[in-house]
Write an enzyme that holds these catalytic residues in place. Structure first.
Site, short mmCIF file in Angstrom:
data_model
loop_
_atom_site.label_atom_id
_atom_site.label_comp_id
_atom_site.label_asym_id
_atom_site.label_seq_id
_atom_site.Cartn_x
_atom_site.Cartn_y
_atom_site.Cartn_z
N HIS A 33 3.69 46.47 54.68
CA HIS A 33 4.35 45.55 53.74
C HIS A 33 3.55 45.38 52.45
CE1 HIS A 33 7.62 44.32 56.43
NE2 HIS A 33 6.72 44.39 57.40
N THR A 34 2.79 46.38 52.11
CA THR A 34 2.07 46.39 50.83
C THR A 34 2.78 47.24 49.79
OG1 THR A 34 0.72 48.20 51.71
CG2 THR A 34 -0.24 45.99 51.79
N ASP A 35 3.60 48.19 50.23
CA ASP A 35 4.14 49.16 49.26
C ASP A 35 5.06 48.49 48.24
OD1 ASP A 35 6.09 48.79 51.24
OD2 ASP A 35 6.75 50.88 51.23
N LEU A 123 9.47 54.50 63.28
CA LEU A 123 8.81 55.73 62.84
C LEU A 123 9.56 56.39 61.70
CD1 LEU A 123 7.71 57.24 66.29
CD2 LEU A 123 6.41 55.78 64.72
N SER A 125 12.95 57.09 61.07
CA SER A 125 14.01 58.09 61.22
C SER A 125 14.95 58.05 60.02
CB SER A 125 14.79 57.85 62.52
OG SER A 125 15.31 56.53 62.57
N ASP A 170 7.65 55.12 53.20
CA ASP A 170 8.21 55.93 54.28
C ASP A 170 8.71 57.28 53.77
OD1 ASP A 170 7.70 53.74 55.81
OD2 ASP A 170 9.80 53.18 56.13
N TYR A 220 13.45 41.47 56.95
CA TYR A 220 12.70 42.30 56.00
C TYR A 220 12.95 41.86 54.56
CZ TYR A 220 10.98 46.57 53.71
OH TYR A 220 10.29 47.46 52.92
#
Length: 385
Positions: A33-35, A123, A125, A170, A220
Protein backbone atom coordinates in the site's frame (compact mmCIF):
# COMPACT_ATOMS: atom_id res chain seq x y z
CA UNK A 1 0.59 -33.34 -17.78
CA UNK A 2 -1.12 -29.97 -18.18
CA UNK A 3 -2.52 -29.13 -21.59
CA UNK A 4 -0.56 -26.34 -23.28
CA UNK A 5 -2.21 -23.09 -24.28
CA UNK A 6 -1.84 -23.84 -27.99
CA UNK A 7 -3.79 -27.08 -27.55
CA UNK A 8 -6.45 -25.28 -25.51
CA UNK A 9 -6.77 -22.74 -28.31
CA UNK A 10 -7.03 -25.48 -30.93
CA UNK A 11 -9.74 -27.31 -28.96
CA UNK A 12 -11.96 -24.26 -28.63
CA UNK A 13 -11.24 -22.14 -31.68
CA UNK A 14 -9.76 -24.56 -34.22
CA UNK A 15 -6.51 -23.98 -36.09
CA UNK A 16 -3.30 -22.36 -34.92
CA UNK A 17 -3.04 -19.11 -32.92
CA UNK A 18 -1.05 -16.20 -34.29
CA UNK A 19 0.81 -15.69 -31.01
CA UNK A 20 1.26 -17.27 -27.58
CA UNK A 21 2.50 -15.39 -24.52
CA UNK A 22 2.96 -15.63 -20.75
CA UNK A 23 2.62 -13.05 -17.98
CA UNK A 24 3.66 -13.88 -14.42
CA UNK A 25 1.90 -13.19 -11.20
CA UNK A 26 3.82 -11.37 -8.53
CA UNK A 27 4.47 -11.45 -4.85
CA UNK A 28 5.40 -8.30 -3.01
CA UNK A 29 8.17 -9.03 -0.55
CA UNK A 30 7.62 -5.76 1.31
CA UNK A 31 6.20 -2.30 0.59
CA UNK A 32 2.44 -2.82 0.80
CA UNK A 33 0.00 0.00 0.00
CA UNK A 34 2.91 2.33 -0.70
CA UNK A 35 2.69 2.41 -4.49
CA UNK A 36 -0.35 4.71 -4.64
CA UNK A 37 1.19 6.81 -1.87
CA UNK A 38 4.23 7.72 -3.98
CA UNK A 39 6.57 5.28 -2.27
CA UNK A 40 8.69 2.21 -2.83
CA UNK A 41 7.67 -1.42 -3.19
CA UNK A 42 9.80 -4.55 -3.52
CA UNK A 43 7.91 -7.06 -5.70
CA UNK A 44 9.17 -9.93 -7.79
CA UNK A 45 7.59 -11.83 -10.66
CA UNK A 46 6.78 -15.51 -10.09
CA UNK A 47 7.08 -18.68 -12.12
CA UNK A 48 3.29 -18.92 -11.69
CA UNK A 49 1.12 -16.92 -14.05
CA UNK A 50 -1.19 -16.90 -17.05
CA UNK A 51 -0.59 -18.04 -20.62
CA UNK A 52 -2.58 -16.83 -23.58
CA UNK A 53 -2.98 -17.61 -27.26
CA UNK A 54 -4.63 -15.29 -29.77
CA UNK A 55 -5.56 -15.03 -33.42
CA UNK A 56 -6.92 -12.08 -35.37
CA UNK A 57 -10.39 -12.22 -36.89
CA UNK A 58 -11.76 -10.49 -39.98
CA UNK A 59 -14.76 -8.99 -38.15
CA UNK A 60 -15.23 -6.88 -35.00
CA UNK A 61 -16.05 -9.78 -32.70
CA UNK A 62 -14.08 -10.84 -29.64
CA UNK A 63 -14.29 -14.48 -28.58
CA UNK A 64 -12.74 -15.14 -25.18
CA UNK A 65 -12.21 -18.44 -23.36
CA UNK A 66 -10.54 -19.22 -20.04
CA UNK A 67 -9.55 -22.73 -19.02
CA UNK A 68 -9.93 -21.51 -15.44
CA UNK A 69 -13.65 -20.88 -15.98
CA UNK A 70 -14.53 -23.73 -18.34
CA UNK A 71 -18.22 -23.78 -17.45
CA UNK A 72 -18.55 -20.31 -18.97
CA UNK A 73 -17.52 -21.60 -22.37
CA UNK A 74 -16.63 -19.05 -25.05
CA UNK A 75 -17.79 -15.50 -24.40
CA UNK A 76 -18.59 -13.70 -27.65
CA UNK A 77 -18.83 -9.91 -27.58
CA UNK A 78 -18.47 -6.98 -29.93
CA UNK A 79 -15.49 -4.65 -29.70
CA UNK A 80 -17.96 -1.91 -28.81
CA UNK A 81 -19.94 -3.89 -26.20
CA UNK A 82 -20.16 -2.61 -22.60
CA UNK A 83 -18.46 -4.49 -19.78
CA UNK A 84 -20.39 -7.55 -18.66
CA UNK A 85 -19.27 -7.89 -15.04
CA UNK A 86 -17.16 -11.07 -15.21
CA UNK A 87 -13.54 -12.07 -15.77
CA UNK A 88 -13.76 -10.93 -19.40
CA UNK A 89 -13.95 -7.32 -18.18
CA UNK A 90 -10.18 -7.41 -17.61
CA UNK A 91 -9.04 -8.16 -21.19
CA UNK A 92 -11.85 -6.01 -22.61
CA UNK A 93 -10.76 -3.10 -20.38
CA UNK A 94 -7.22 -3.39 -21.72
CA UNK A 95 -8.57 -3.26 -25.27
CA UNK A 96 -10.58 -0.14 -24.30
CA UNK A 97 -7.43 1.40 -22.84
CA UNK A 98 -5.37 0.79 -25.98
CA UNK A 99 -8.13 2.42 -28.02
CA UNK A 100 -8.29 5.38 -25.61
CA UNK A 101 -4.52 5.81 -25.96
CA UNK A 102 -4.85 6.15 -29.73
CA UNK A 103 -4.13 2.60 -30.88
CA UNK A 104 -6.53 1.48 -33.59
CA UNK A 105 -8.16 -1.88 -32.90
CA UNK A 106 -10.52 -2.40 -35.81
CA UNK A 107 -10.50 -6.20 -35.94
CA UNK A 108 -11.62 -8.71 -33.37
CA UNK A 109 -9.71 -11.70 -32.07
CA UNK A 110 -10.07 -15.18 -30.64
CA UNK A 111 -8.18 -15.41 -27.33
CA UNK A 112 -7.71 -18.34 -24.95
CA UNK A 113 -6.26 -18.04 -21.45
CA UNK A 114 -5.02 -20.56 -18.89
CA UNK A 115 -3.41 -19.79 -15.54
CA UNK A 116 -2.06 -21.48 -12.43
CA UNK A 117 -2.43 -18.52 -10.07
CA UNK A 118 -5.04 -19.18 -7.38
CA UNK A 119 -8.00 -16.87 -8.02
CA UNK A 120 -8.46 -14.23 -5.33
CA UNK A 121 -5.17 -15.13 -3.62
CA UNK A 122 -3.53 -11.73 -3.85
CA UNK A 123 -0.85 -12.87 -6.31
CA UNK A 124 -2.16 -10.47 -8.93
CA UNK A 125 -3.97 -12.71 -11.36
CA UNK A 126 -5.83 -9.60 -12.57
CA UNK A 127 -2.60 -7.69 -13.26
CA UNK A 128 -1.10 -10.70 -15.04
CA UNK A 129 -4.24 -10.98 -17.19
CA UNK A 130 -4.06 -7.27 -18.04
CA UNK A 131 -0.37 -7.34 -18.94
CA UNK A 132 -0.81 -10.56 -20.92
CA UNK A 133 -3.71 -9.08 -22.89
CA UNK A 134 -1.63 -6.00 -23.66
CA UNK A 135 1.27 -8.13 -24.87
CA UNK A 136 -1.04 -10.21 -27.10
CA UNK A 137 -2.52 -7.00 -28.57
CA UNK A 138 0.95 -5.62 -29.22
CA UNK A 139 1.94 -8.74 -31.11
CA UNK A 140 -1.36 -9.17 -32.97
CA UNK A 141 -1.63 -5.59 -34.21
CA UNK A 142 2.05 -4.72 -34.45
CA UNK A 143 1.85 -1.86 -31.95
CA UNK A 144 5.06 -0.21 -30.80
CA UNK A 145 4.56 -0.48 -27.05
CA UNK A 146 7.26 -1.00 -24.42
CA UNK A 147 7.01 -3.40 -21.50
CA UNK A 148 6.72 -0.45 -19.14
CA UNK A 149 3.83 0.93 -21.19
CA UNK A 150 2.10 -2.46 -20.92
CA UNK A 151 2.23 -2.01 -17.15
CA UNK A 152 0.85 1.53 -17.34
CA UNK A 153 -1.96 0.49 -19.69
CA UNK A 154 -2.87 -2.38 -17.36
CA UNK A 155 -3.10 0.00 -14.41
CA UNK A 156 -5.20 2.45 -16.42
CA UNK A 157 -7.56 -0.37 -17.41
CA UNK A 158 -8.09 -1.30 -13.77
CA UNK A 159 -8.49 2.31 -12.62
CA UNK A 160 -10.78 3.57 -15.38
CA UNK A 161 -12.87 0.55 -16.25
CA UNK A 162 -12.71 -2.06 -13.46
CA UNK A 163 -13.08 0.57 -10.76
CA UNK A 164 -10.13 -0.38 -8.54
CA UNK A 165 -7.99 2.65 -7.80
CA UNK A 166 -4.81 0.55 -7.66
CA UNK A 167 -1.22 1.66 -7.98
CA UNK A 168 1.26 0.52 -10.63
CA UNK A 169 3.20 -2.10 -8.67
CA UNK A 170 1.35 -5.28 -9.66
CA UNK A 171 1.35 -4.59 -13.38
CA UNK A 172 4.94 -3.32 -13.29
CA UNK A 173 6.23 -6.49 -11.65
CA UNK A 174 4.38 -8.68 -14.17
CA UNK A 175 5.66 -6.72 -17.16
CA UNK A 176 9.18 -5.91 -15.96
CA UNK A 177 10.18 -8.83 -13.72
CA UNK A 178 13.74 -10.15 -13.83
CA UNK A 179 14.75 -13.71 -13.01
CA UNK A 180 16.51 -14.00 -9.66
CA UNK A 181 15.82 -10.40 -8.65
CA UNK A 182 13.26 -8.44 -6.73
CA UNK A 183 12.52 -4.97 -8.11
CA UNK A 184 12.86 -1.88 -5.94
CA UNK A 185 10.22 0.25 -7.63
CA UNK A 186 9.79 3.97 -7.02
CA UNK A 187 6.13 4.45 -7.84
CA UNK A 188 6.52 8.24 -7.92
CA UNK A 189 8.91 8.17 -10.87
CA UNK A 190 8.70 4.55 -12.14
CA UNK A 191 12.43 4.41 -11.58
CA UNK A 192 13.59 0.98 -10.48
CA UNK A 193 16.64 -1.05 -9.57
CA UNK A 194 17.36 -4.73 -9.06
CA UNK A 195 17.73 -6.35 -5.66
CA UNK A 196 19.28 -9.79 -6.28
CA UNK A 197 17.74 -12.60 -4.28
CA UNK A 198 19.94 -15.60 -3.56
CA UNK A 199 17.88 -18.79 -3.69
CA UNK A 200 20.88 -20.92 -2.70
CA UNK A 201 20.00 -21.16 0.98
CA UNK A 202 16.58 -19.52 1.28
CA UNK A 203 13.24 -20.63 -0.13
CA UNK A 204 10.45 -18.23 -1.03
CA UNK A 205 7.16 -19.81 -0.02
CA UNK A 206 3.61 -18.62 -0.62
CA UNK A 207 0.84 -19.83 1.68
CA UNK A 208 -2.66 -19.28 0.35
CA UNK A 209 -5.12 -18.77 3.20
CA UNK A 210 -8.02 -19.86 1.00
CA UNK A 211 -9.85 -16.69 1.98
CA UNK A 212 -10.73 -14.92 -1.26
CA UNK A 213 -10.67 -11.17 -1.47
CA UNK A 214 -12.04 -8.81 -4.07
CA UNK A 215 -10.38 -5.42 -4.09
CA UNK A 216 -13.24 -3.83 -5.99
CA UNK A 217 -15.73 -4.70 -3.25
CA UNK A 218 -13.37 -4.46 -0.28
CA UNK A 219 -12.07 -1.49 1.67
CA UNK A 220 -9.16 -0.95 -0.73
CA UNK A 221 -10.57 2.25 -2.21
CA UNK A 222 -11.49 3.42 1.31
CA UNK A 223 -7.85 3.12 2.37
CA UNK A 224 -6.78 5.19 -0.58
CA UNK A 225 -9.28 7.92 0.27
CA UNK A 226 -8.10 7.91 3.88
CA UNK A 227 -4.52 8.42 2.72
CA UNK A 228 -5.62 11.27 0.44
CA UNK A 229 -7.34 12.91 3.40
CA UNK A 230 -4.18 12.57 5.50
CA UNK A 231 -2.11 14.06 2.70
CA UNK A 232 -4.46 17.03 2.34
CA UNK A 233 -4.17 17.73 6.07
CA UNK A 234 -0.37 17.58 6.07
CA UNK A 235 -0.19 19.81 3.00
CA UNK A 236 -1.76 22.58 5.10
CA UNK A 237 1.49 22.78 7.07
CA UNK A 238 4.03 21.24 4.66
CA UNK A 239 3.67 21.03 0.90
CA UNK A 240 4.46 17.52 -0.28
CA UNK A 241 3.54 15.53 -3.36
CA UNK A 242 2.69 12.29 -1.54
CA UNK A 243 2.72 10.74 1.91
CA UNK A 244 5.84 8.77 1.10
CA UNK A 245 7.69 11.97 0.29
CA UNK A 246 7.89 12.34 4.08
CA UNK A 247 10.74 10.85 6.06
CA UNK A 248 9.89 9.09 9.32
CA UNK A 249 11.19 12.10 11.27
CA UNK A 250 9.09 14.50 9.21
CA UNK A 251 5.98 12.40 9.73
CA UNK A 252 6.48 12.47 13.49
CA UNK A 253 6.90 16.24 13.31
CA UNK A 254 3.73 16.86 11.28
CA UNK A 255 1.45 13.92 12.16
CA UNK A 256 -0.75 15.95 14.53
CA UNK A 257 -1.92 18.02 11.56
CA UNK A 258 -3.88 14.93 10.45
CA UNK A 259 -7.10 15.55 12.35
CA UNK A 260 -8.75 12.15 11.86
CA UNK A 261 -6.99 9.50 14.01
CA UNK A 262 -7.84 6.72 11.55
CA UNK A 263 -6.31 8.66 8.67
CA UNK A 264 -3.27 9.34 10.85
CA UNK A 265 -2.80 5.59 11.33
CA UNK A 266 -3.06 4.98 7.58
CA UNK A 267 -0.44 7.66 6.91
CA UNK A 268 1.87 6.26 9.58
CA UNK A 269 1.80 2.88 7.87
CA UNK A 270 2.59 4.39 4.46
CA UNK A 271 5.56 6.43 5.71
CA UNK A 272 7.10 3.75 7.92
CA UNK A 273 6.48 1.01 5.33
CA UNK A 274 8.26 3.10 2.73
CA UNK A 275 11.27 3.40 5.01
CA UNK A 276 11.20 -0.33 5.76
CA UNK A 277 11.14 -1.14 2.06
CA UNK A 278 14.30 0.85 1.34
CA UNK A 279 16.03 -0.83 4.27
CA UNK A 280 14.84 -4.25 3.09
CA UNK A 281 16.23 -3.78 -0.44
CA UNK A 282 19.62 -2.89 1.04
CA UNK A 283 19.49 -5.93 3.33
CA UNK A 284 18.66 -8.17 0.36
CA UNK A 285 21.59 -6.80 -1.63
CA UNK A 286 23.85 -7.46 1.35
CA UNK A 287 22.54 -10.99 1.79
CA UNK A 288 21.30 -10.08 5.28
CA UNK A 289 18.17 -12.24 5.44
CA UNK A 290 17.87 -11.91 9.21
CA UNK A 291 17.37 -8.14 8.97
CA UNK A 292 15.12 -8.63 5.95
CA UNK A 293 12.95 -11.06 7.91
CA UNK A 294 12.63 -8.67 10.86
CA UNK A 295 11.41 -5.95 8.50
CA UNK A 296 8.84 -8.36 7.05
CA UNK A 297 7.45 -8.96 10.52
CA UNK A 298 7.27 -5.22 11.24
CA UNK A 299 5.44 -4.77 7.94
CA UNK A 300 2.79 -7.34 8.86
CA UNK A 301 2.17 -5.76 12.25
CA UNK A 302 1.75 -2.34 10.64
CA UNK A 303 -0.67 -3.73 8.06
CA UNK A 304 -2.61 -5.40 10.86
CA UNK A 305 -2.72 -2.53 13.34
CA UNK A 306 -2.30 0.74 11.41
CA UNK A 307 -3.67 -0.13 7.98
CA UNK A 308 -6.13 -2.76 9.19
CA UNK A 309 -6.11 -4.89 6.06
CA UNK A 310 -5.17 -8.22 7.60
CA UNK A 311 -7.58 -10.87 8.89
CA UNK A 312 -7.57 -13.66 11.45
CA UNK A 313 -6.41 -16.27 8.94
CA UNK A 314 -3.46 -14.20 7.71
CA UNK A 315 -2.46 -13.29 11.25
CA UNK A 316 -2.52 -16.95 12.26
CA UNK A 317 -0.36 -17.96 9.27
CA UNK A 318 2.16 -15.20 9.98
CA UNK A 319 2.34 -16.01 13.70
CA UNK A 320 2.72 -19.72 12.98
CA UNK A 321 5.61 -18.95 10.64
CA UNK A 322 7.30 -16.63 13.15
CA UNK A 323 7.33 -19.40 15.75
CA UNK A 324 8.86 -21.93 13.33
CA UNK A 325 12.53 -22.81 13.71
CA UNK A 326 14.07 -22.00 10.34
CA UNK A 327 12.05 -18.94 9.35
CA UNK A 328 13.69 -15.66 8.38
CA UNK A 329 10.46 -13.71 8.02
CA UNK A 330 6.78 -13.83 7.07
CA UNK A 331 4.03 -11.35 6.36
CA UNK A 332 0.72 -10.96 4.59
CA UNK A 333 1.13 -9.83 1.01
CA UNK A 334 -1.18 -8.16 -1.47
CA UNK A 335 -4.13 -5.88 -0.95
CA UNK A 336 -5.32 -7.71 2.13
CA UNK A 337 -8.63 -9.00 3.53
CA UNK A 338 -7.54 -12.53 2.61
CA UNK A 339 -5.12 -13.98 0.12
CA UNK A 340 -1.60 -15.09 0.96
CA UNK A 341 1.39 -14.79 3.20
CA UNK A 342 4.91 -14.67 1.84
CA UNK A 343 7.53 -16.57 3.82
CA UNK A 344 11.32 -16.63 3.68
CA UNK A 345 12.57 -19.98 4.98
CA UNK A 346 15.83 -21.86 5.28
CA UNK A 347 15.77 -24.27 2.37
CA UNK A 348 16.50 -27.37 4.42
CA UNK A 349 13.44 -26.62 6.59
CA UNK A 350 10.94 -26.34 3.74
CA UNK A 351 9.33 -29.78 4.10
CA UNK A 352 8.97 -29.41 7.86
CA UNK A 353 7.48 -25.92 7.47
CA UNK A 354 4.91 -27.17 4.97
CA UNK A 355 3.80 -29.96 7.29
CA UNK A 356 3.50 -27.75 10.36
CA UNK A 357 1.55 -24.99 8.62
CA UNK A 358 -0.87 -27.37 6.91
CA UNK A 359 -1.61 -29.22 10.15
CA UNK A 360 -2.04 -26.15 12.38
CA UNK A 361 -4.08 -24.17 9.85
CA UNK A 362 -6.44 -27.06 9.19
CA UNK A 363 -6.88 -27.57 12.92
CA UNK A 364 -7.62 -23.87 13.54
CA UNK A 365 -9.84 -22.98 10.56
CA UNK A 366 -10.79 -26.24 8.87
CA UNK A 367 -9.17 -25.01 5.65
CA UNK A 368 -6.55 -26.83 3.58
CA UNK A 369 -3.82 -24.25 3.01
CA UNK A 370 -2.21 -24.27 -0.42
CA UNK A 371 1.56 -23.93 -0.15
CA UNK A 372 3.79 -23.04 -3.08
CA UNK A 373 7.58 -22.94 -3.10
CA UNK A 374 8.08 -20.42 -5.89
CA UNK A 375 10.92 -19.13 -8.03
CA UNK A 376 11.53 -15.56 -9.11
CA UNK A 377 10.72 -15.27 -12.80
CA UNK A 378 11.27 -12.90 -15.68
CA UNK A 379 8.48 -10.64 -16.90
CA UNK A 380 5.84 -11.09 -19.58
CA UNK A 381 7.11 -12.61 -22.80
CA UNK A 382 6.11 -14.25 -26.07
CA UNK A 383 6.44 -18.02 -25.89
CA UNK A 384 6.65 -20.86 -28.38
CA UNK A 385 4.40 -23.78 -27.49
Amino acid sequence: MAIGIKDIFLQHFGGEPDVCAFAPGRVNLIGEHTDYNGGYALPCALNLGITGAARLRDDKTLRLYSANFPDGGITEISLSSPLAGGWTDYPVSVIRTFAAMGYSIDRGADIAFSGNLPDGSGLSSSAALEVLTGLLLRELYGFSVTAQELAVFGQLAENRFIGVNCGIMDQFASAMGKSGCAILLDSATLGYSDAPFSEKDAALVIVNSGVKHSLASSAYNDRRRECETALADICKVKKISSLCALSVDEFERYKDSITNPVCRKRARHAVYENDRTKQAAEALRNGDLTTFGSLMRESHMSLKDDYEVSCAELDFLAETAWSFDGIYGARMTGGGFGGCTVNLIKKDRLAAFTGVVKEKYKEEFGIDAQIFAVEISGGACVINE
